[in-house]
Structure formats: structure tokens, C-alpha cells
Design a protein around this motif. Structure first.
Motif, mmCIF file in Angstrom:
data_model
loop_
_atom_site.group_PDB
_atom_site.id
_atom_site.type_symbol
_atom_site.label_atom_id
_atom_site.label_comp_id
_atom_site.label_asym_id
_atom_site.label_seq_id
_atom_site.Cartn_x
_atom_site.Cartn_y
_atom_site.Cartn_z
ATOM 1 N N LEU A 281 0.838 -1.199 0.000
ATOM 2 C CA LEU A 281 0.000 0.000 0.000
ATOM 3 C C LEU A 281 0.870 1.245 0.000
ATOM 4 O O LEU A 281 1.950 1.250 0.593
ATOM 5 N N SER B 256 -2.864 8.151 -1.028
ATOM 6 C CA SER B 256 -2.555 7.322 0.128
ATOM 7 C C SER B 256 -3.486 6.113 0.207
ATOM 8 O O SER B 256 -4.628 6.154 -0.244
ATOM 9 N N ASN B 257 -2.983 5.038 0.817
ATOM 10 C CA ASN B 257 -3.737 3.798 1.048
ATOM 11 C C ASN B 257 -4.177 3.118 -0.235
ATOM 12 O O ASN B 257 -5.178 2.410 -0.262
ATOM 13 N N SER B 258 -3.415 3.301 -1.301
ATOM 14 C CA SER B 258 -3.722 2.662 -2.582
ATOM 15 C C SER B 258 -2.993 1.320 -2.671
ATOM 16 O O SER B 258 -1.776 1.261 -2.492
ATOM 17 N N VAL C 51 1.610 4.724 1.621
ATOM 18 C CA VAL C 51 1.433 5.065 3.033
ATOM 19 C C VAL C 51 1.799 6.512 3.326
ATOM 20 O O VAL C 51 2.683 7.083 2.689
#
Length: 112
Positions: free
Chosen positions: A13, A92-94, A15
Motif C-alpha cells: 500500500l 494514500s492507502n492505494s 502510506v
């Protein structure tokens, strides 16, 4: 250098480590390197290519981003987390998948 873009089995991910911009984009990704359980984290040695052109990640939308500066940030009996710098900010958080970008890319897991 020949670009090969071979998908690995490692995923991760993007971050936020305190560097997100006003749009929630970040500059880092964490990738999990999994292996069979060991007696302790001290019983495993994980080494990897550090060449600037070795690695990329493939995002969920199909975008490929080069990554660099791999660093171990966590190691347990069953996995190691590598942090890479992204070539440009991304949401983010992909979720993503690690890519062997060139023949310079390699990961070695050794029991010690």
C-alpha cells in the motif's frame, strides 16, 4: 538496461508517513515480503536490489510508478516490510503490486 516489467507476488500500500500533500497524495509505499515461518526474525536475512532503476509498482488503475531506496522497516518470523520512495506522489492507502522493472531487480531470502 532493458525494461521487463514482470509482476512479483509481493503487494502493499502507499502510506502516509507524515508527508502527504493537501490532496492526500504520499511519497512512500510499503511492500510485504512473505516467507515460510522461521524460529525468530533473527533467523532470516532478506537482501534485495538497491539499483535506482530496478523496481516499480503497479497500481490498481494500471499505472506503473518507479520506486527507489528500498529500506527494511519491519521484520518478523514470517515477513519483512520494505519501504520504497515513489517517483511522484500518489493517493494514500492505494493497493499495489511490486514489479521487477529491469533485470537488475532481485530479492533473496536466506535462513541464517
Amino acid at each position: 538496461m532493458h525494461v521487463i516489467n514482470v509482476l512479483s507476488v509481493q503487494s502493499g500500500l502507499t502510506v502516509d508517513i507524515g508527508d502527504s500533500d493537501e490532496h492526500g497524495r504520499v511519497n512512500h509505499v510499503w511492500i510485504g515480503i512473505q516467507y515460510s515461518p522461521k524460529v525468530s526474525a533473527d533467523n532470516v536475512e532478506v537482501t534485495f536490489a538497491t539499483s535506482i532503476n530496478a523496481w516499480a509498482i503497479r497500481m490498481g488503475d494500471g499505472t506503473y510508478l518507479r520506486v527507489s531506496n528500498p529500506t527494511i522497516i519491519s521484520k518478523t518470523e514470517t515477513n519483512t516490510i520494505l519501504q520504497f520512495d515513489l517517483e511522484r506522489p500518489y493517493a494514500s492507502n492505494s493497493p499495489c503490486q511490486l514489479v521487477y522493472r529491469t533485470e537488475l531487480a532481485w530479492i533473496n531470502i536466506k535462513e541464517v
